[in-house]
Enzyme design. Structure first.
Site, mmCIF file in Angstrom:
data_model
loop_
_atom_site.group_PDB
_atom_site.id
_atom_site.type_symbol
_atom_site.label_atom_id
_atom_site.label_comp_id
_atom_site.label_asym_id
_atom_site.label_seq_id
_atom_site.Cartn_x
_atom_site.Cartn_y
_atom_site.Cartn_z
ATOM 1 N N TRP A 1 -0.313 -16.755 22.590
ATOM 2 C CA TRP A 1 -0.390 -15.501 22.222
ATOM 3 C C TRP A 1 -0.781 -14.519 23.420
ATOM 4 O O TRP A 1 -0.690 -13.147 22.930
ATOM 5 C CB TRP A 1 -1.401 -15.467 21.051
ATOM 6 C CG TRP A 1 -2.912 -16.178 21.270
ATOM 7 C CD1 TRP A 1 -2.981 -17.425 21.143
ATOM 8 C CD2 TRP A 1 -3.692 -15.442 22.084
ATOM 9 N NE1 TRP A 1 -4.183 -17.715 21.693
ATOM 10 C CE2 TRP A 1 -4.809 -16.515 22.333
ATOM 11 C CE3 TRP A 1 -4.056 -14.180 22.775
ATOM 12 C CZ2 TRP A 1 -6.203 -16.385 23.082
ATOM 13 C CZ3 TRP A 1 -5.352 -13.989 23.302
ATOM 14 C CH2 TRP A 1 -6.386 -14.967 23.472
ATOM 15 N N ASN A 2 -1.391 -14.805 24.289
ATOM 16 C CA ASN A 2 -1.909 -13.913 25.015
ATOM 17 C C ASN A 2 -1.307 -12.799 25.818
ATOM 18 O O ASN A 2 -1.622 -11.597 26.006
ATOM 19 C CB ASN A 2 -3.199 -14.352 26.063
ATOM 20 C CG ASN A 2 -2.413 -15.254 27.030
ATOM 21 O OD1 ASN A 2 -1.575 -16.060 26.682
ATOM 22 N ND2 ASN A 2 -3.144 -15.398 28.518
ATOM 23 N N LYS B 1 8.612 -22.486 20.603
ATOM 24 C CA LYS B 1 7.756 -22.583 19.574
ATOM 25 C C LYS B 1 6.503 -21.724 19.848
ATOM 26 O O LYS B 1 5.845 -21.982 21.035
ATOM 27 C CB LYS B 1 7.014 -24.010 19.454
ATOM 28 C CG LYS B 1 6.251 -24.414 18.254
ATOM 29 C CD LYS B 1 4.787 -23.890 18.727
ATOM 30 C CE LYS B 1 3.810 -24.241 17.598
ATOM 31 N NZ LYS B 1 2.608 -23.307 17.721
ATOM 32 N N GLY C 1 -0.646 -23.117 28.216
ATOM 33 C CA GLY C 1 -1.479 -23.283 27.250
ATOM 34 C C GLY C 1 -2.731 -24.001 27.629
ATOM 35 O O GLY C 1 -3.053 -23.882 28.856
ATOM 36 N N SER C 2 -3.681 -24.638 26.733
ATOM 37 C CA SER C 2 -4.770 -25.190 27.245
ATOM 38 C C SER C 2 -4.516 -26.507 27.856
ATOM 39 O O SER C 2 -3.422 -27.186 27.759
ATOM 40 C CB SER C 2 -5.618 -25.511 25.910
ATOM 41 O OG SER C 2 -4.988 -26.393 25.138
ATOM 42 N N GLU D 1 1.695 -24.835 32.669
ATOM 43 C CA GLU D 1 1.024 -23.942 33.227
ATOM 44 C C GLU D 1 -0.410 -23.934 32.155
ATOM 45 O O GLU D 1 -0.236 -23.163 30.985
ATOM 46 C CB GLU D 1 1.683 -22.535 33.183
ATOM 47 C CG GLU D 1 1.017 -21.464 34.035
ATOM 48 C CD GLU D 1 0.112 -20.652 33.173
ATOM 49 O OE1 GLU D 1 -1.225 -20.773 33.102
ATOM 50 O OE2 GLU D 1 0.536 -19.659 32.738
ATOM 51 N N LEU D 2 -1.453 -24.372 32.904
ATOM 52 C CA LEU D 2 -2.412 -24.502 31.990
ATOM 53 C C LEU D 2 -3.581 -23.460 32.275
ATOM 54 O O LEU D 2 -3.326 -22.351 32.749
ATOM 55 C CB LEU D 2 -3.182 -25.963 31.938
ATOM 56 C CG LEU D 2 -1.997 -26.818 31.696
ATOM 57 C CD1 LEU D 2 -2.464 -28.482 31.838
ATOM 58 C CD2 LEU D 2 -1.304 -26.634 30.413
ATOM 59 N N CYS E 1 -5.070 -16.479 31.938
ATOM 60 C CA CYS E 1 -5.374 -17.578 32.412
ATOM 61 C C CYS E 1 -5.679 -17.395 34.148
ATOM 62 O O CYS E 1 -6.372 -17.886 34.851
ATOM 63 C CB CYS E 1 -4.148 -18.536 32.450
ATOM 64 S SG CYS E 1 -3.705 -19.324 31.235
ATOM 65 N N GLU F 1 -13.410 -22.961 31.410
ATOM 66 C CA GLU F 1 -12.612 -21.489 31.375
ATOM 67 C C GLU F 1 -13.183 -20.674 30.219
ATOM 68 O O GLU F 1 -13.266 -21.018 29.038
ATOM 69 C CB GLU F 1 -10.943 -21.637 30.994
ATOM 70 C CG GLU F 1 -10.274 -20.438 30.919
ATOM 71 C CD GLU F 1 -8.780 -20.691 30.904
ATOM 72 O OE1 GLU F 1 -8.085 -19.707 31.397
ATOM 73 O OE2 GLU F 1 -8.448 -21.642 30.189
#
Length: 470
Positions: free
Chosen positions: A129-130, A153, A205-206, A227-228, A261, A358
């Protein structure tokens, strides 16, 4: 699925979610669309990307306001995000043909050998969402240019953005099924990855979500890009210009309300200038305006959800209990909305929450070091490896230092950022694979070796000619 304004806590809209039959239909549509889309000329696909870029530019205000209302991004930053989406579409409209052209490789003198880059099929993108438009478009532009089709998604708190992305691509002339949004829960992702009609998956995401998606993709022998998270070091050497570095540091930490991130999270500062830097840095942080994200003068808006604010507050409390000092901020803002005060922690212990986890919000952790050796040791003392920056008056010194970072994105005298022209991605627990540039467009293609023998004579079929062949 509901959309909630984080600045007010009020419901914006509700959306009908897709059920199992809808998902099955979407996968079938994607598979059928891929057969035609991959056969379209590169020039045609690039033309549609150019049209998408034009529409994004025309709708900057509309889509920026949508982002601001759904996840609280300050309005001017939201406009910049939409423009960046137009840029990435323009970039691949201009470069995709060259990036995916056949690559001739010299081998035997009597053969023509090359590598072609062919699309794989429907690719599932699981996005956060960021940066609700940018994260999706940095997947969309290269993959649609390459001949793949996309299934999105998106995060459940930005369904309006997800549908708007589908809308602008349709309005640009993308054929039915080339890109589809699925309004579904995370619990339905595993079955989609396992479906034979899906050729690959990418996630931003996470770390936990990345491990789950990577595991499922691996079980299905499907390519994935992850990409975390990140805990990016911002290293300030003893010769850095203090005022300018502090100003850039405040923006590097607090853009998008710190929900990035690649935001600078750990400020690692040489002891010789530590006190002066901290004073200047706190002044810059306190000068930023917290407020209504629709206001042009707002620098920092609400966090995207109240639970994320609570998580950040807990991390700050645990870091203070471990011995850190609070110089400014450190509390939720009273009143409506998921606001949190911009926060600066100093003397942060290396094993505390803010140094090892994080922190996804408006808090900066400052760590004192005695020399360059300790600085790079602290910078690399993390499970993450997404971005890193070093600040100095000596560019040669900065480059030597940057080469020692254990990260995918290493900057000298610049905040860590994404750029369509350069590969983007991390190492360690920040994931694997690359997005953007020629590296990103080649993640979900078949690098196909083609060998064309110029002649077939009697000697070519002798037993000796096949000696050592696997």
């Amino acid at each position: 699925m509901e959309s909630i304004n984080p600045a007010t806590g009020q419901r914006l809209d509700s959306y009908e979610t897709h059920d199992a039959d809808d998902i099955d239909t979407a996968l079938g549509t994607a598979q059928s669309a891929f057969v035609d889309w991959r056969s379209q000329s590169m020039a045609h696909r690039q033309t549609l990307l150019e049209k998408t870029a034009q529409l994004l530019e025309e709708r900057v205000d509309e889509y920026a306001e949508l982002m601001t209302h759904e996840m609280g991004k300050p309005i001017e930053q939201a406009r910049a995000e939409v423009r960046k989406c137009a840029w990435v579409c323009e970039y691949y409209a201009e470069t995709a043909a060259e990036q995916l052209q056949d690559e001739l490789i010299e081998s035997d003198s009597d053969a023509r050998t090359l590598v072609s880059y062919d699309p794989l099929g429907p690719i599932l993108a699981i996005m956060p969402w960021n940066f609700p438009f940018w994260q999706a478009f940095r997947f969309i532009a290269p993959n649609l240019a390459a001949g793949n089709v996309g299934l999105l998604k998106h995060a459940s708190n930005v369904p309006g953005c997800a549908l708007a992305i589908e809308e602008v691509l349709q309005d640009a002339g993308m054929p039915e099924g080339v890109f589809q949004t699925l309004l579904i829960s995370s619990s339905e992702v595993d079955d989609i990855i396992s479906d034979d009609r899906v050729a690959g998956v990418t996630l931003t995401g996470s770390e936990g979500a990345g491990r789950a998606v990577g595991q499922r993709a691996g079980q299905q022998l499907k390519p994935s890009v992850l990409e975390l998270g990140g805990s990016d070091p911002f290293v300030v050497l003893d010769d850095a210009p203090i005022e300018a570095t502090a100003k850039r540091g405040a923006f590097a930490r607090l853009q998008n309300t710190g929900q990035s991130c690649i935001a600078a999270k750990r400020f690692i500062v040489h002891d010789a200038i530590y006190d002066d830097f901290v004073e200047a840095f706190v002044d810059e942080v306190e000068a930023l305006t917290v407020g209504d994200p629709t206001d042009e003068d707002t620098d920092i808006g609400p966090m995207a959800r109240p639970d994320l604010r609570d998580d950040l507050d807990d991390q700050i409390d645990r870091t203070l209990e471990a011995g850190a000092e609070l110089l400014t901020g450190g509390e939720a803002v009273d009143g409506e909305g998921a606001y949190y005060q911009p926060t600066v922690l100093t003397e942060v212990p290396r094993d505390s929450a803010a140094a090892t986890e994080e922190t996804f919000g408006p808090v900066a952790s400052v760590i004192r070091v005695s020399d360059e050796t300790e600085a790079i040791d602290v910078a690399n003392d993390t499970d993450f490896g997404l971005g890193a920056s070093v600040w100095t008056s000596d560019l040669d010194r900065g480059e030597v230092f940057a080469r020692q970072f254990e990260a995918g994105l290493c900057f000298v005298n610049e905040l860590v950022k994404s750029d369509p022209r350069l590969p983007f991605g991390g190492v360690k627990n920040s994931g694997y694979g690359r997005e953007l540039s020629r590296h990103g467009i080649r993640e979900f293609v078949n690098a196909k070796t083609i060998w064309v023998q110029h002649g077939l004579g009697e000697d070519d079929t002798s037993d000796d000619s096949y000696a050592g062949v696997e």
